[in-house]
Design a protein around this motif. Structure first.
Motif, mmCIF file in Angstrom:
data_model
loop_
_atom_site.group_PDB
_atom_site.id
_atom_site.type_symbol
_atom_site.label_atom_id
_atom_site.label_comp_id
_atom_site.label_asym_id
_atom_site.label_seq_id
_atom_site.Cartn_x
_atom_site.Cartn_y
_atom_site.Cartn_z
ATOM 1 N N ARG A 75 -7.985 2.761 2.286
ATOM 2 C CA ARG A 75 -8.130 1.535 1.513
ATOM 3 C C ARG A 75 -6.793 1.042 0.959
ATOM 4 N N ASN A 76 -5.965 1.958 0.499
ATOM 5 C CA ASN A 76 -4.702 1.521 -0.088
ATOM 6 C C ASN A 76 -3.582 1.380 0.931
ATOM 7 N N ASP A 77 -3.596 2.238 1.939
ATOM 8 C CA ASP A 77 -2.445 2.298 2.828
ATOM 9 C C ASP A 77 -2.748 1.826 4.248
ATOM 10 N N GLY A 78 -4.024 1.857 4.628
ATOM 11 C CA GLY A 78 -4.335 1.623 6.028
ATOM 12 C C GLY A 78 -4.335 0.167 6.414
ATOM 13 N N GLN A 117 -0.319 -6.111 0.126
ATOM 14 C CA GLN A 117 -0.447 -4.658 0.080
ATOM 15 C C GLN A 117 0.815 -4.052 0.675
ATOM 16 N N ARG A 124 2.326 -1.270 0.485
ATOM 17 C CA ARG A 124 2.347 0.066 1.084
ATOM 18 C C ARG A 124 1.665 0.078 2.450
ATOM 19 N N ALA A 125 0.600 -0.704 2.557
ATOM 20 C CA ALA A 125 -0.070 -0.784 3.857
ATOM 21 C C ALA A 125 0.866 -1.431 4.882
ATOM 22 N N ALA A 126 1.636 -2.422 4.451
ATOM 23 C CA ALA A 126 2.590 -3.059 5.359
ATOM 24 C C ALA A 126 3.625 -2.039 5.817
ATOM 25 N N VAL A 145 3.185 1.241 5.986
ATOM 26 C CA VAL A 145 2.532 2.181 6.907
ATOM 27 C C VAL A 145 2.426 1.570 8.301
#
Lengths: 328, 516, 326
Positions: free
Chosen positions: B352-355, C206, C208-210, C212
């Motif tokens: 949810r936060n990183d994916g 987001q 951090r998602a970017a 990743v």
């Protein structure tokens, strides 16, 4: 328990990095002392302290909000409107005294009520409406400045009211009255934040909101209270703003804002826990004032001071960011 | 570890806490289905089960955070209203969460007394709180920690003890729930924590101990409740180290296998190469390689350094020492962009936060890492982007079949497929999958396993990091076991069976760990 | 049963629609109000007046849209604007460069501010707020030093082409409006149509998602600050051409309105993210309010106070609207 690992080396390097702003400051002060004869005289020191009063009181007000909201400027607590609250309150007091023949006490009371209302407005915007403190207080400060212009018709008002004059020139036992009054305020604030139950809880709310909620605290109430108190300190600072300038001057909010933010975050660099504290904000204000007077006494163009202060903000904050990174 | 327990089991003491017939359903999942947990005064009661067995749901119901669909909660003989954290707290239940949740710049004394400070007419009684905190730590937890130290200067174990002291300082605790208390601790620190827990037991406080570490469960607990698929799989009395095998078989059951598409892979050229990689204290001197067409599993409990190792390989966390090579070329450490350019795709554990960018559409998420392929002169060709997203949605069977749906509205399994689709779209040939099926229901699990299998068959190198041992055994050609930061053993597919793997990761098989 | 079930969602979607377009309703009400107070508010001349007065705030607002879309904020856009104006005027006055070179030099001045911001925020990991606040103060101080205390640098004999940036027209359309329109189109393409724009929004929504996903987050943020600085400098060129002088610290006046316009605009977007049409609406709304209050013949100071209140109210309204939707 001594056998357990503690984060030794990293903490040390973090401590060194976060000491950089302090070292820069000490170096500058030493430079002034060597280059400008009389910089360390008692008379100059008193002048430094007197000049620092409005910023110190504002910084103390701001520190309540930062302590209760956490020191992440964007997501956490910040109140950019404290200086404009002071300017608004000062404008009301000056206008009432100069043009409406209001009594001193009534005028001060009116100014205070405006300051408290302004603090309440910020509290509502942040805790009820849900605006981030940064956006809320940035916007509300333009409204407060607008009102102060409306009150004073955007001109300078000179005052010779006895209260203001006494605050500026009066002495008790050889010490300036204004300095004593401000010291008393700061001592009360220190007691409230660093010596009381309420203060410890406020610190917990800002330090780790989850921890505070687990301990059964109503975080939102503390945040709202911190904005109200910042408003009150804005009102208190207005008296010292008036005393320093002997009246209400348009356009001082911006300078005050810069010095207040600088003093408050600089204060964190002196605290052993590397967090914003009430006394740190006051000390920061004194150092900023020493810088201004020091630059003047060695003959540096007054226009350079903004540059130095802006640079100091960057150094202080970058050092804090680097220190935080090496700690985690 | 065969010595007698430091405190006597409570024998026939009455139940001080009982959760009876608890049921709880979430959309698509029956998390609990008539689960029961009964704890006697003065006992240390273990609660174990695989991920998804319902442990954490049961604990959250006990804490009043969830309201159960059915069942009752009785504490000290009285019924307690479910779904009320305050009622549970008033009944004397305290929780030691896995997260420490402490204020870093508070002193030990301030932390312990937060919310019930000692104050006199002159304000806080700092000295009195410090002394009381130190005395409490010494008397109740058998710990010497100076009350004036800052939390940020404490080691993790000391912080854990401070956290426990804070929960117990009011002296009204009757039941204390520990959730994975030892995860980040070293062996020596665990010994100290256990001393503290035993000190609590001597005071007659009942404890519920939730952990994956079976070696700890068998060492410290008197009785153990095992959950499986939301039901009680068993209750073991007078537990000792010899019970590890029984606990494992109760936990995992025996009906796995059909989930996993077993194929033999022909491993190609070495692709990912990790050499002497270290980031103290998380992982040390890690060496391994993954070949093309091969699936390599990485096993290890929470706190074994597995998460940090995966993050370092993917470029999220810079290692302190060592090298990572992909396809024979050295990788610049600490940069996900550099890793992506070398053809690495990461499926992160915190979906949810990183994916995903949750606010964006499924199509935007699928194309995010390979926008240049669907752009001309820097502008996205919207038809091309939509077409490619549509093909991915079709190929991976992502539901709903609507490319414009915001990613946050998808189920966990479908979100995970979107993350995989994004990696596939970049043409990645090294996939690092971190907990690929966490929070995913059983049907989607099978689909994701099939996808992973296909990746390897198509010649990609695959590294799977998982806390689910059955998943690793079902999928991986080789399994590396990480224990407290070091790879202690490498199991080939033939040598890997469930009992052995669980024993190795939990440190339950000490000889094997030392030999490797 | 199915009809009952669909009822709440209907109400919900109605409310969502109001939430998104609620601000437009407020704009409509304001227009009616001002027109009633003074009918000349709706005259073509006045409307052109509003639009042409909104050009510089709009340009600054576009720069701010980009930075806020990245999840950051830039308090130094005013400095970039001032630098653009100062660099160009000084190049024209003291070095006699041709007008197009002056334009390039002015934009380089704003770019410089953006580069410093990017360095401070990306390289030194200072929070965007405090970092750009520091740059704001340093930039102001530098202007005071350079002008010996803040006096304007005027240059009456501007090349006609440069002067025309502010006052000229092309086929009857004011050039400043053409410039603003070109920037609006450019920013729209960047943020809503380009590959980079998708990445920018991913970083902002987001981060951090970017990361990743393998996006070069630092480089994208740096680009945003640099591009914002260059854009704000264009506003400075127009301002300096208009007054035929460089006025130190003049840029700061646009800061608050730019931030307000971006957040008002974001509240109108489906996902609540900063966007070019929204910022355009926000800027025009604020320009309209200022103009309407002027036409009502209000005292200058009263107008200041009122527009401050309207600013707070508009932002609070947009935040409430946005919250109601999510």
């Amino acid at each position: 328990m001594s056998a357990l690992a503690t984060p030794g080396g990293r903490a040390l390097s973090a401590a060194v990095v976060s000491a950089v702003p302090l070292l820069v400051f000490l170096a500058l002060l030493a430079y002034f002392g060597a280059r400008a004869p009389g910089f360390l005289d008692p008379a100059t020191l008193i002048l430094i302290l007197k000049q620092a009063i409005p910023t110190a009181v504002l910084g103390v007000g701001l520190s309540f909000v930062v302590i209760g909201g956490g020191d992440d400027v964007v997501a956490g607590g910040i109140d950019l409107s404290v200086p404009s609250i002071a300017v608004l309150s000062a404008a009301i007091i000056a206008d009432q005294l100069a043009f409406h023949g209001t009594g001193t006490l009534a005028a001060v009371l009116l100014g205070f009520m405006a300051a408290v209302a302004a603090g309440l407005c910020n509290a509502v915007l942040v805790t009820r409406i849900g605006m981030t403190p940064l956006l809320a207080t940035l916007a509300s400060s333009t409204a407060f400045i607008g009102f102060s212009k409306l009150v004073t018709a955007n001109r300078r008002i000179d005052l010779s009211d006895p209260l203001i004059v006494t605050l500026r020139d009066g002495t008790v036992a050889g010490l300036p009255l204004g300095l004593l009054a401000a010291t008393a305020l700061i001592v009360i604030a220190i007691a409230a934040v660093h010596r009381s139950r309420w203060g410890l809880r406020l610190q917990a709310v800002g330090g780790n909101r989850d921890a505070a909620v687990i301990a059964g605290l109503d975080a939102r109430r503390f945040v709202a209270q911190s904005f109200l108190i910042a408003g009150v300190f804005g009102g208190l600072a207005s008296l010292f703003v008036l005393a320093r300038g002997s009246g209400s001057t348009p356009g001082v909010a911006e300078t005050l804002l810069m010095e207040t933010v600088l003093a408050t975050f600089l204060g964190a660099a002196f605290s052993p826990r590397r967090v914003v504290t009430v006394w740190g904000a006051a000390l920061g204000a004194i150092l900023v004032s020493a810088l201004s007077i020091g630059f003047g006494s060695v003959g540096v163009d007054v226009f350079w001071t903004g540059c130095v202060k802006g640079g100091l903000i960057l150094v202080v904050v970058a050092a804090a960011a680097v220190a935080r990174r090496s700690r985690t | 570890m065969t010595e007698a327990k430091a405190i006597e089991p409570p024998g026939d003491a009455p139940d001080i806490l009982s959760l009876d017939g608890i049921a709880k359903a979430f959309p698509g999942v029956q998390a609990l289905d008539g689960a029961t947990l009964r704890v006697k005064a003065g006992e240390i009661h273990g609660l174990i089960g695989e991920n998804g067995a319902g442990k954490s749901t049961l604990i959250k119901i006990l804490a009043g955070l969830y309201t159960p669909d059915a069942g009752s909660l009785t504490i000290g003989g009285g019924r307690v209203a479910a779904g009320s954290p305050d009622a549970v707290h008033a009944a004397g239940v305290r929780f030691i969460h896995q997260e420490l949740n402490l204020v870093p710049h508070f002193t030990v004394a301030e932390t312990i007394f937060l919310g019930q400070e000692l104050a006199g007419p002159l304000g806080l009684r700092t000295g009195a709180m410090r002394r009381a905190a130190e005395r409490f730590l010494k008397d109740t937890l058998d710990a010497d920690i100076a009350g004036h130290r800052l939390v940020s200067d404490l080691g993790i174990a000391e912080r854990k003890l401070v956290q426990i002291a804070r929960a117990l300082i009011d002296g009204k605790a009757r039941v204390v729930v520990f959730d994975e208390p030892t995860a980040p601790l070293t062996h020596a620190e665990i010994d100290h924590l256990f001393k503290a827990i035993e000190a609590l037991g001597r005071r007659g406080i009942a404890m519920i101990y939730v952990s994956h570490y079976l070696a700890e469960i068998t060492r410290i607990c008197h009785r153990v409740t095992v959950l499986r698929n939301g039901r009680n799989a068993g209750l073991l009395e007078r537990v000792g180290p010899e019970d590890t095998g029984r606990l494992i078989s109760l936990m995992v059951g025996r009906d796995i296998g059909h989930l996993y598409p077993r194929h033999d892979h022909t491993a190609g050229a070495p692709w990912l190469r990790v050499e002497k990689l270290s980031l103290a204290p998380h992982y040390l001197d890690v060496d391994f390689e993954v070949r093309r067409g091969e699936i390599v599993g990485l096993a290890g409990l929470v706190g074994s350094g597995r998460e940090e190792l995966v993050d370092s390989i993917a470029g999220l966390l810079a290692p302190a020492r060592g090298r990572i090579g992909i396809g024979g070329k050295q990788l610049r450490p600490g940069s996900t962009a550099a890793a992506a350019r070398r053809g690495l795709a990461l499926v992160p554990r915190d979906r949810r936060n990183d994916g995903l960018v949750l606010a964006q559409s499924v199509a935007d998420n699928i194309n995010l890492a390979s926008l240049d392929a669907v752009s001309t002169a820097g502008f996205v060709r919207r038809d091309a982007a939509a077409r490619r997203a549509g093909e991915s949605i079709e190929a991976l069977d992502i539901r709903p079949r609507a490319a414009a749906t915001a990613a946050r509205l998808l189920s966990g399994g479908n979100q995970q497929k979107v993350v995989l689709a994004r990696g596939l779209a970049t043409g990645a040939d090294l996939f690092v999958l971190d907990e690929p099926t966490i929070g995913v229901d059983i049907g989607a699990k099978a689909e994701i396993y099939a996808l992973i299998e296909r990746l390897a068959r198509d010649g990609a190198a695959v590294l799977i990091s998982s806390s689910d041992p059955t998943e690793l055994i079902g999928l991986a050609d080789r399994i590396l076991v990480l224990l407290r930061g070091r790879i202690v053993v490498e199991l080939t597919r033939d040598a890997a069976d469930l009992d052995r793997l669980v024993a190795l990761t939990t440190g339950g098989d000490a000889t094997e760990g030392q030999a490797a | 049963m199915s009809r009952l079930a669909s009822l709440p969602s209907l109400v919900g979607s109605g409310r969502a629609a109001f939430a998104r377009h609620g601000f437009l309703a407020v704009v409509g009400l304001a227009i009616v109000g001002f027109a009633v107070a003074n009918p000349s508010f709706l005259s073509l001349a006045n409307l052109v007046n509003i639009v042409s007065g909104a050009v510089i705030p709009l340009i600054v607002g576009l720069a701010m849209t980009l930075v806020v879309a990245l999840g950051a904020i830039d308090l130094s856009v005013g400095v970039a604007l001032d630098f653009g104006s100062a660099f160009a005027i000084v190049a024209l006055k003291d070095y006699g460069v041709p007008w197009y070179l002056a334009v390039a030099i002015g934009i380089a001045g704003g770019t410089l501010v953006g580069v410093v911001n990017a360095l401070v925020v990306v390289r030194f990991r200072v929070s965007a707020f405090l970092g750009t606040l520091g740059v704001f103060f340093i930039g102001g101080s530098l202007q005071r030093i350079f002008t010996n205390g803040g006096g304007p640098i005027s240059f009456r004999r501007l090349p006609t082409e440069y002067y025309d940036l502010a006052v000229g027209d092309l086929y009857g359309i004011p050039i400043r409006i053409l410039i603003a329109a070109a920037l609006v189109v450019g920013y729209f393409l960047l943020l809503e149509r380009s590959a980079l724009g998708r990445k920018i929004h991913a970083v902002g929504q987001q981060s951090r998602a970017a990361r990743v996903a393998g996006l070069p987050v630092g480089a994208i943020v740096a680009f945003g600050f640099v591009c914002a600085g260059a854009t704000a400098a264009v506003g400075g060129l127009i301002a300096s051409a208009n007054l035929r002088m460089f006025t130190p610290l003049a840029g700061n006046a646009y800061l608050m309105d730019a931030i307000a316009a971006v957040f008002i605009g974001a509240s109108m977007h489906r996902d609540g993210r900063p966007n070019v049409p929204g910022t355009l609406t926000g800027v025009l709304f604020l320009a309209m309010v200022a103009n309407g209050l002027n036409l009502m013949g209000l005292d200058f100071n009263l107008k200041d106070a009122l527009s401050g209140v309207i600013l707070v109210a508009a932002l609070a309204f947009s935040v409430i609207q946005h919250r109601r939707r999510t």
